[in-house]
Design an enzyme around this catalytic site. Structure first.
Site, PDB file in Angstrom:
ATOM      1  N   GLU A 454       0.821  -1.228   0.000  1.00 50.47           N
ATOM      2  CA  GLU A 454       0.000   0.000   0.000  1.00 50.47           C
ATOM      3  C   GLU A 454       0.851   1.273   0.000  1.00 50.47           C
ATOM      4  O   GLU A 454       0.597   2.199   0.770  1.00 50.47           O
ATOM      5  CB  GLU A 454      -1.013  -0.023   1.154  1.00 50.47           C
ATOM      6  CG  GLU A 454      -2.050  -1.111   0.956  1.00 50.47           C
ATOM      7  CD  GLU A 454      -3.274  -0.999   1.846  1.00 50.47           C
ATOM      8  OE1 GLU A 454      -3.395  -0.039   2.602  1.00 50.47           O
ATOM      9  OE2 GLU A 454      -4.120  -1.910   1.754  1.00 50.47           O
TER      10      GLU A 454
HETATM   11  C1  LIG Z   1       2.889  -9.570   0.748  1.00 49.40           C
HETATM   12  C2  LIG Z   1       2.492  -8.638  -0.334  1.00 49.40           C
HETATM   13  C3  LIG Z   1       1.157  -8.481  -0.657  1.00 49.40           C
HETATM   14  C4  LIG Z   1       0.777  -7.658  -1.719  1.00 49.40           C
HETATM   15  N1  LIG Z   1      -0.542  -7.611  -2.109  1.00 49.40           N
HETATM   16  C5  LIG Z   1      -0.868  -6.964  -3.269  1.00 49.40           C
HETATM   17  C6  LIG Z   1      -2.184  -7.056  -3.810  1.00 49.40           C
HETATM   18  O1  LIG Z   1      -3.073  -7.679  -3.242  1.00 49.40           O
HETATM   19  N2  LIG Z   1      -2.438  -6.435  -4.989  1.00 49.40           N
HETATM   20  C7  LIG Z   1      -1.491  -5.714  -5.653  1.00 49.40           C
HETATM   21  O2  LIG Z   1      -1.768  -5.202  -6.717  1.00 49.40           O
HETATM   22  N3  LIG Z   1      -0.226  -5.603  -5.164  1.00 49.40           N
HETATM   23  C8  LIG Z   1       0.107  -6.214  -3.992  1.00 49.40           C
HETATM   24  N4  LIG Z   1       1.391  -6.128  -3.497  1.00 49.40           N
HETATM   25  C9  LIG Z   1       2.352  -5.308  -4.189  1.00 49.40           C
HETATM   26  C10 LIG Z   1       2.845  -4.083  -3.411  1.00 49.40           C
HETATM   27  O3  LIG Z   1       1.898  -3.069  -3.453  1.00 49.40           O
HETATM   28  C11 LIG Z   1       4.189  -3.713  -4.047  1.00 49.40           C
HETATM   29  O4  LIG Z   1       5.115  -4.648  -3.569  1.00 49.40           O
HETATM   30  C12 LIG Z   1       4.617  -2.320  -3.749  1.00 49.40           C
HETATM   31  O5  LIG Z   1       3.855  -1.437  -4.494  1.00 49.40           O
HETATM   32  C13 LIG Z   1       6.088  -2.083  -4.037  1.00 49.40           C
HETATM   33  O6  LIG Z   1       6.459  -2.571  -5.288  1.00 49.40           O
HETATM   34  P1  LIG Z   1       7.785  -3.465  -5.443  1.00 49.40           P
HETATM   35  O7  LIG Z   1       7.768  -4.492  -4.389  1.00 49.40           O
HETATM   36  O8  LIG Z   1       7.878  -3.901  -6.829  1.00 49.40           O
HETATM   37  O9  LIG Z   1       8.957  -2.455  -5.077  1.00 49.40           O
HETATM   38  P2  LIG Z   1       9.640  -1.351  -6.063  1.00 49.40           P
HETATM   39  O10 LIG Z   1       8.575  -0.528  -6.698  1.00 49.40           O
HETATM   40  O11 LIG Z   1      10.622  -2.019  -6.947  1.00 49.40           O
HETATM   41  O12 LIG Z   1      10.381  -0.443  -5.003  1.00 49.40           O
HETATM   42  C14 LIG Z   1      11.649  -0.794  -4.451  1.00 49.40           C
HETATM   43  C15 LIG Z   1      12.079   0.270  -3.456  1.00 49.40           C
HETATM   44  O13 LIG Z   1      12.255   1.518  -4.130  1.00 49.40           O
HETATM   45  C16 LIG Z   1      11.531   2.534  -3.463  1.00 49.40           C
HETATM   46  N5  LIG Z   1      11.081   3.521  -4.455  1.00 49.40           N
HETATM   47  C17 LIG Z   1      10.486   3.282  -5.652  1.00 49.40           C
HETATM   48  N6  LIG Z   1      10.257   4.450  -6.280  1.00 49.40           N
HETATM   49  C18 LIG Z   1      10.697   5.439  -5.469  1.00 49.40           C
HETATM   50  C19 LIG Z   1      10.720   6.863  -5.535  1.00 49.40           C
HETATM   51  N7  LIG Z   1      10.257   7.554  -6.575  1.00 49.40           N
HETATM   52  N8  LIG Z   1      11.252   7.543  -4.498  1.00 49.40           N
HETATM   53  C20 LIG Z   1      11.731   6.895  -3.419  1.00 49.40           C
HETATM   54  N9  LIG Z   1      11.724   5.551  -3.304  1.00 49.40           N
HETATM   55  C21 LIG Z   1      11.217   4.838  -4.310  1.00 49.40           C
HETATM   56  C22 LIG Z   1      10.369   1.819  -2.774  1.00 49.40           C
HETATM   57  O14 LIG Z   1       9.919   2.566  -1.655  1.00 49.40           O
HETATM   58  C23 LIG Z   1      11.042   0.526  -2.366  1.00 49.40           C
HETATM   59  O15 LIG Z   1      11.684   0.703  -1.153  1.00 49.40           O
HETATM   60  C24 LIG Z   1       1.766  -6.928  -2.419  1.00 49.40           C
HETATM   61  C25 LIG Z   1       3.112  -7.050  -2.059  1.00 49.40           C
HETATM   62  C26 LIG Z   1       3.482  -7.895  -1.043  1.00 49.40           C
HETATM   63  C27 LIG Z   1       4.936  -8.031  -0.711  1.00 49.40           C
END
Ligand SMILES: Cc1cc2nc3c(=O)[nH]c(=O)nc-3n(C[C@H](O)[C@H](O)[C@H](O)COP(=O)(O)OP(=O)(O)OC[C@H]3O[C@@H](n4cnc5c(N)ncnc54)[C@H](O)[C@@H]3O)c2cc1C
Length: 772
Positions: A454
């Site tokens: 989220e």
């Molecule tokens: C257990 C679990 C349940 C989930 N459930 C759902 C679900 O039901 N439906 C759904 O659609 N998604 C779901 N997600 C997805 C979740 O919303 C994403 O994991 C999240 O949006 C982050 O994406 P990512 O993991 O690819 O990280 P990335 O986007 O690759 O980010 C990596 C890091 O970079 C940082 N970052 C990225 N961009 C910036 C910026 N511009 N400035 C500063 N920092 C930045 C982030 O904060 C993070 O620390 C779930 C994820 C998990 C782990």
């Protein structure tokens, strides 16, 4: 004098005659403003504009109206909601065995799934007319917290259908036909929803999803209809492996104009039965070993009718806005509820353990180093509860405050992380050895999940809180941006002219007031109360002025660069966040009837917030690229220096003792913590041991006094000491029995699980107990 008077008249003419002022002054500033405005993509603009402002707007105005805050009614459960907590939630908690769920089934047992569906746990937010419970946000949050203190896996399973997902989207945007089709099934648990936005290429940058939907004609139920051909790959989707209905976000294009004039409507959301041809529910992920369902969903050339778009074809392309609007509500409830549960559990169990566990002949909670960590647990838990209630309360007022929910999500999960780390440090080996007796381990394992979902935390702090706050909460900036975007340049200039003069007066007022309050130690700032908390209101009013002033300077000097200067933005966001959380603490104290026993917790929290605000301002001044402006800001905020520091040792000591004393204060602080039966549950056993040990405090003092006077020998084991105390008639038979009982419980409570050497994850724990 004549020249001076002429110059004054000239200046007055320039300033007061609208056309001259606009041509000579406002127009160049307007052009410059347009140039420095950060380039916003449509998705960014929609995210920026979504949701409402609330108390955050007051804080940004530099003049928070404390009476207004106090007049907001205390968030409370209705009779129905309380009855649900007392009956259904209690029954559910008794059914959950978190060790078994995680390590033996890696799923909720079938009777639990059935109970959740039958009793409406998946329909907390669905209106009664569709068979749901239609509970308030504060009830939703209390229910999820109570479950989470017992089992995170069960709490996430309940939380997701009641958060951003098909239910919420249907209620806000669904057609009546879609609501009738899906909501009753979602309410009674016959349908299990998931919502799929994230994919391998698009996580935080969700607006960049590569998943496509192309409007075309195709066959559905043997008839040719206008529909959408979908291609997508999604991962990390909670509940996907067991979902019967998939909410899907994709980028829609309509090359032949079959549903409208726009060839590329953009992000769109649809609801699709999981057994629809072509939908492939993929394999399951393993989110840090927790047992809630999480997995993948794929689709290759899947054809769906266009009226499966949530809201119907006219909602094509409105998906992003829908998601951002609904995210506010879920984000303000779900993860804050999980973090609050972590706080309540950590505070209650760590207080008990610190009293029961002895080292160097003393309860470990008497060592100052341990007290420091304990006080953090207690103080943060008070903040968690305060922010949980204030934020859910805001949602129950019918607002959708995007900035405060982002603040709640980021800071509460970070506080949860700190609190569980402190609890683990204090429990040491007792927290590390996993097994049925370990009540902390799964919370420790789960905290990175709360940090990630989220809106991942780094992004939320650095990009969203101030970025959105500055435009949404600032009294003029959004309006000025709208003026800049006005397609009629003359009208835009006139609007900008009016706004700018008000803005200049606002900024000048903030500079003057900030400096004045800094020089007078905020003593003349307004406060709605007298007594111990009065000064906190005054300091917050002062820093609210400081924030309003620094935000203006930052936007003026950095303009569009502020978006890239994430560390500067984060520090301004920290000031706003701590102002918000500190307001919540003060309101919580008032709402609870100014309980004197809570004052150490309030002092801890407020001193921490003020110190964090000071730290954030210092970081801003030390790193602001324009050094002259940095010095001006520093002079206005801290003309006599920054004298705010975290909680004093006295307060730390008081909070730690609060956690180690059975009392109404401890009960109130940890009221959402599950405490089970002492015969079958480790939380119940720890609590019983704590109370028993606390009740023999007087007897232990008697024995110690006898040792000091030489009547009894020193360096005795507890059993020998009781024996000698009896022999020398220092204690009676009944007292000896009471002591033995308490020591027996303590020995049992500090015990950890042991397994056979060839332990498998499904191995049974042998409930042997460490010798005391
Ligand atoms: C257990 C679990 C349940 C989930 N459930 C759902 C679900 O039901 N439906 C759904 O659609 N998604 C779901 N997600 C997805 C979740 O919303 C994403 O994991 C999240 O949006 C982050 O994406 P990512 O993991 O690819 O990280 P990335 O986007 O690759 O980010 C990596 C890091 O970079 C940082 N970052 C990225 N961009 C910036 C910026 N511009 N400035 C500063 N920092 C930045 C982030 O904060 C993070 O620390 C779930 C994820 C998990 C782990």
């Amino acid at each position: 004098m004549t020249i001076f008077m002429l110059l004054l008249v000239l200046l007055a003419v320039v300033l007061l005659v609208g056309d001259i002022r606009r041509t000579l002054i406002i127009k160049p500033i307007f052009s410059m403003f347009k140039k420095v405005l950060p380039p916003l993509s449509n998705t960014e603009r929609e995210a920026m504009e979504a949701g409402d402002t609330w108390w955050d707007g007051d804080l940004f105005s530099g003049k928070p109206d404390w009476q207004k805050l106090h007049s907001i009614s205390k968030p409370a459960l209705s009779a129905d909601e309380q009855a649900f907590m007392d009956n259904q939630v209690k029954t559910l908690l008794a059914m959950l065995d978190d060790y078994e769920i995680v390590h033996e089934h890696n799923d909720l047992p079938k009777p639990v799934w059935d109970y959740l569906g039958k009793e409406g746990f998946f329909s907390l937010i669905i209106p009664k007319q569709y068979g749901g419970l239609e509970f308030s946000a504060i009830a939703n949050s209390a229910i999820v917290s109570a479950i989470a203190s017992r089992s995170l896996s069960a709490a996430v399973t309940v939380m997701v259908p009641n958060s951003l997902g098909p239910g919420e989207l249907l209620m806000h945007y669904g057609t009546e036909e879609q609501k009738q089709r899906w909501l009753p099934g979602l309410a009674n648990g016959a349908e299990v929803p998931c919502f799929a936005l994230t994919g391998p290429q698009a996580g935080s940058d969700a607006g960049a999803i590569p998943d496509t939907g192309v409007v075309c004609k195709g066959l559905y139920n043997g008839e040719e209809v206008i529909g959408i051909k979908l291609n997508f790959a999604k991962r990390y989707i909670t509940l996907a492996p067991v979902a019967t209905v998939v909410g899907l976000a994709f980028k829609l294009s309509d090359p032949d104009g079959l549903i409208g004039d726009d060839a590329n409507p953009g992000i769109t959301c649809a609801l699709i039965p999981a057994d629809h041809p072509g939908i492939e529910i993929g394999k399951r992920h393993n989110p840090l070993s927790l047992a809630f369902m999480n997995g993948t969903v794929y689709g290759n050339d899947v054809f769906i009718p266009a009226d499966w778009i949530i809201g119907g074809p006219e909602y094509a392309g409105r998906g992003w806005r829908m998601l951002v609007e609904c995210l506010s509500a879920g984000r303000g409830i779900s993860l804050p509820a999980l973090s609050t549960a972590t706080g309540h559990l950590a505070a209650r169990m760590t207080g008990a353990y610190s009293y029961v566990r002895r080292q160097f002949g003393l309860p470990i909670g008497q060592f100052e180093g341990v007290q420091e960590a304990m006080a953090r647990i207690g103080g943060y838990t008070y903040v968690l509860e305060a922010v949980r209630k204030m934020t859910a309360g805001a949602l129950d007022l019918g607002t959708s405050p995007s900035v405060v929910t982002a603040i709640a999500k980021y800071h509460m999960t970070e506080m949860g992380r700190q609190v569980i780390n402190d609890a683990m440090d204090i429990h040491a080996g007792r927290g590390i050895q996993l097994g049925p007796k370990n009540y902390l381990g799964h919370h420790y394992m789960g905290i990175p999940i709360s940090i990630t979902v989220e809106g991942a935390n780094i992004l939320t702090r650095n990009l969203m809180i101030f970025g959105q706050g500055a435009t949404r909460c600032h009294p003029f900036v959004l309006k000025e941006m709208e003026a800049a975007a006005n397609p009629n340049p003359d009208e835009g200039l006139r609007q900008f002219d009016q706004l700018l003069s008000q803005h200049v007066l606002f900024a000048a007022g903030n500079v003057a007031n900030s400096l004045f309050m800094g020089l007078t130690g905020s003593h003349f700032a307004s406060a709605p109360v007298s007594g111990e908390t009065k000064r906190y209101y005054q300091h917050l009013s002062r820093f609210s002025r400081g924030l309003a002033m620094c935000a203006d300077f930052a936007m003026l000097v950095l303009g569009g660069d502020l978006k890239r200067k994430e560390m500067i933005s984060a520090r301004l966001g920290d000031v706003l966040s701590h102002l918000y959380m500190a307001s919540a603490v003060l309101k919580h104290y008032e709402d609870d009837g100014r309980q004197q026993g809570d004052l150490p917790l309030v002092h801890y929290a407020m001193q921490w917030h003020l110190a964090e605000i000071g730290k954030a301002f210092d970081g801003l001044f030390n790193n602001f690229p324009n050094r002259f402006v940095a010095r001006v800001m520093k002079l206005c905020v801290f003309p006599l220096g920054n004298h705010f520091s975290p909680a004093t040792d006295k307060v730390v000591n008081e909070v730690a003792n609060t956690l180690m004393t059975p009392s109404v204060v401890r009960e109130r602080l940890t009221h959402l913590c599950f405490v089970g039966d002492s015969q079958t549950d480790p939380t119940g056993l720890m609590e019983q041991a704590f109370v028993a040990m606390y009740n023999v405090k007087g007897l232990e003092c008697k024995l110690k006094a006898a040792q000091r006077s030489g009547q009894l020998a020193t360096k005795l084991s507890p059993a020998e000491l009781i024996e000698q105390g009896l022999q020398h008639q220092v204690i009676t038979d009944a007292e000896a029995e009471q002591l033995s009982h308490a020591y027996g419980l303590a020995a049992e409570a500090i015990g950890v699980d042991e397994f056979d050497t060839e332990r498998s994850l499904a191995g049974q724990a042998q409930h042997t107990h460490d010798a005391a």
